[in-house]
Design an enzyme around this catalytic site. Sequence first.
Site, PDB file in Angstrom:
ATOM      1  N   LEU B  74      77.472  82.344  59.510  1.00 45.93           N
ATOM      2  CA  LEU B  74      78.784  82.862  59.106  1.00 45.93           C
ATOM      3  C   LEU B  74      79.900  82.590  60.110  1.00 45.93           C
ATOM      4  O   LEU B  74      80.763  83.441  60.344  1.00 45.93           O
ATOM      5  CB  LEU B  74      78.683  84.372  58.816  1.00 45.93           C
ATOM      6  CG  LEU B  74      77.871  84.724  57.574  1.00 45.93           C
ATOM      7  CD1 LEU B  74      77.605  86.221  57.501  1.00 45.93           C
ATOM      8  CD2 LEU B  74      78.578  84.274  56.296  1.00 45.93           C
ATOM      9  N   CYS B 130      72.914  87.777  54.188  1.00 40.97           N
ATOM     10  CA  CYS B 130      72.814  86.568  54.998  1.00 40.97           C
ATOM     11  C   CYS B 130      71.653  86.707  55.967  1.00 40.97           C
ATOM     12  O   CYS B 130      71.625  87.633  56.784  1.00 40.97           O
ATOM     13  CB  CYS B 130      74.091  86.315  55.783  1.00 40.97           C
ATOM     14  SG  CYS B 130      73.939  84.855  56.819  1.00 40.97           S
TER      15      CYS B 130
END
Lengths: 323, 295
Positions: B74, B130
Site C-alpha cells: 500500500l 491487505c
Amino acid sequence: MNMSQKAVATIAENIEIARGVFRLVLSDVQGADGSGACGARLTSPVVLPKDVTVADIAAAAVPGQFVNVYLNNESMLLPRPFGISDVESFDGERRLVLVYAIRGAGTAELASYVPGTEIRVLGPNGNGYDLEGLGRHVLLVGGGLGIPPLLFVARRTRESSGPYGRPKITAILGYSEDAYYSEAIHLYCDDVFGISESRHLGGGVSYGGSPGTVMDLIDRLVFEGKLDVAGTSILSCGPIPMLRAVSEWAVGNGIPAQVSLEARMGCGYGACVGCTIDISVGAPTVTEDCGLTATFCGTASSPIVRRKVCKDGPVFPSDTVIW
Amino acid sequence: MMDQIGVVNIGGIEWKNPVATAAGTFVCDESSNHFDPASLGAITTKGVSAEPWHGNPMPRIAETPSGMLNSVGLENPGVDAYIDGELRALKDMGATVIANVAGHSTEEYMDVCRKLDETDVDMLELNVSCPNVREGGMSFGTDTETLSRLTEKVRAVTGKPLIVKLSPNVTDIAELAVATERAGADALSLINTLLGMRIDTRTGRPVLANLTGGLSGPAIRPVAVRMVYEVAQRVHIPIIGMGGIMTGEDALEFLLAGASAVAVGTAALIDPAAPARVARELAGLAHGTYREVHS
C-alpha cells in the site's frame, strides 16, 4: 515523455547471439522472415486490441526506453520488459530490436518462438537518456544485457551534435562470458574496450585482456592514460552493482552520469507500484567533507521522493539515486 | 436493452455499467491514456492512508502460474495528496470514484474517511484485507468482532456509501459478510488477494523481500466465484465480485454467482485497457445468458 501504446508484432528474427542470449527483431509484416509463411497467429482471449504498429513504437522510441513483451501463454501473464537495443530499417520498414537472455521459463518460452509468430508488445515505456548537453567526451559503460541498448545510445549520440560539436564516444563493455554487440557498437564509437569476468577476450576491438569487471577495466585505462575524464559524460546500463560502482566513480571524479536501472517490474507502465525507489530531488553538489554528493553523505538538503523505475526511469541521473 | 442491463445501483450510487477497476491497479496518469475513466461503472483508486506510506522493500512482484504475487504494501502519497491529485483529476474527467481506504488503526481509518467525507468522492471502500501490511490491513478483516467495530466506527464519521472489501484468508467469509452488513456496510467487495509465497529453488530464498504476498489473477478466480456465491446467499447488500477477471465472460461468471457488479484488477496490469474491454465484452454477452438467468 512518450506514451506507452499497444501493438501486435510479428517476430522477424529470434536468434541466439551468445550462449543463452537472443536477438529478437519485431516487425509489422507477416512472413517478415522472408519465407512467406505465417507463424502462430495470436489467438489468446486476452487479446489487446492494438493501438499502433511496431513501426509507430519504433519511431517514438528514444535510447534508454524499453518495451513490454507478452508471452502467448496464459499461465505466464506478466510482461517481460526489454530495453530497446536498436531501431532498424528494413525494406523501408522500421523494426524494433530487443536482446534478452534465458533467465526462466518465460524467456525460455520466448526463445522457442519461431519467426512469423505474433506477440503482443507495449511501448515505448519509461524515460530514456537525456542526450542534450552531453560533454565533449561521452563514455558508454555497459554490463551484460545492458550492453545491447548502448548500440541505440551510441548511434543517436553519434548523430547528435552537442554544445561541443560531435562528441568523442568511448564504450566500456563488461561481459560475464563471451562478448556480443561490441562490433556493432564500435561502428558508432571512437574506441571500444571490452572485458569479461570469466575469460580473456580477443577480437576486433580493444579488449581489457585478463578477466575482470568494468571497474577493473576503467581503472586500468585511467592508469594507462587511455581514458579522458575531463569533459566526460557517462551513460550507463547494466546490473545494479555495476551501476552503483560507476556512479560512485563518476561522483568521485565530478562527472555527470545517467544510469538505466534494472528492477523487478509488474505491469511495466506505472500502474502496479511494484518497482518504486528513493530518488533525491534536490540538486546534489560535490561537498568538501567527503568528496561525495549530498545524497551519498545523507544530508537533509535534498528531499527524497518515491519514483517508479518503469515510468519515471529507468534512466536517472546517478547522483539522485539512493543506492 | 444493453443500457437497462448495464446500469447498476451500488449502495445508492448509479454506475453506468457493472464494471469497476480493482484497487491498486489503476493510476490515473497512466491508465487514462488507455481508456476513458468515465466510461466505466466506477474507478477504485489505490489504497490511501492518513500519512504517506513507503510500502515494502523490493522485489515486491513475483509471477505465479496464471497469476502474480504482490507485496507492494500500500505505498501511497497519503490522503491529502490523493484529494488534491488523483481524486481531483478523476472527478474532472467525470468518473465515478471509489476511494480505497487503508489504515494501521481504527483511528487512522476514521481520519481518512473523515477527510474524504468532505470531498466529492462517490464511495469509500475499506481495505481491511491487505495481506501486506503488518499492523492493520488484513488483521482488521479476519475477525468478526474487530471488523464489525471498525465498520460501525467508520460508518459514524461518513455519510458516503461504504463498501467493505473482504479477505479470502478466512475460514468462513459469509460469516464476516453478514457481520459487516449488520454493522452498516452498503456493499461488499470480494475477494482481496490470497496470501501466498514463492521460493526461488536456485537461491533457496523467498522471491519476495517481504517473504509472502497477495496472490491475484486467473489462478484465484474459482475461489473468488465460490466466495461470491456463498456470500450472495447470506447478505442483501450488493456484492462487487473480483478475482482474476480477464474477459467479459469471466465477469459474467461472477454476476451469475450473485455479484451485482465486478472489478478488474490484475488484467489491467497486463492490458492497460482491460477494464474497458471487459465492460464492452460483458455488454455484448449480457444480451444472452445473463438476461435469461435474471429475468
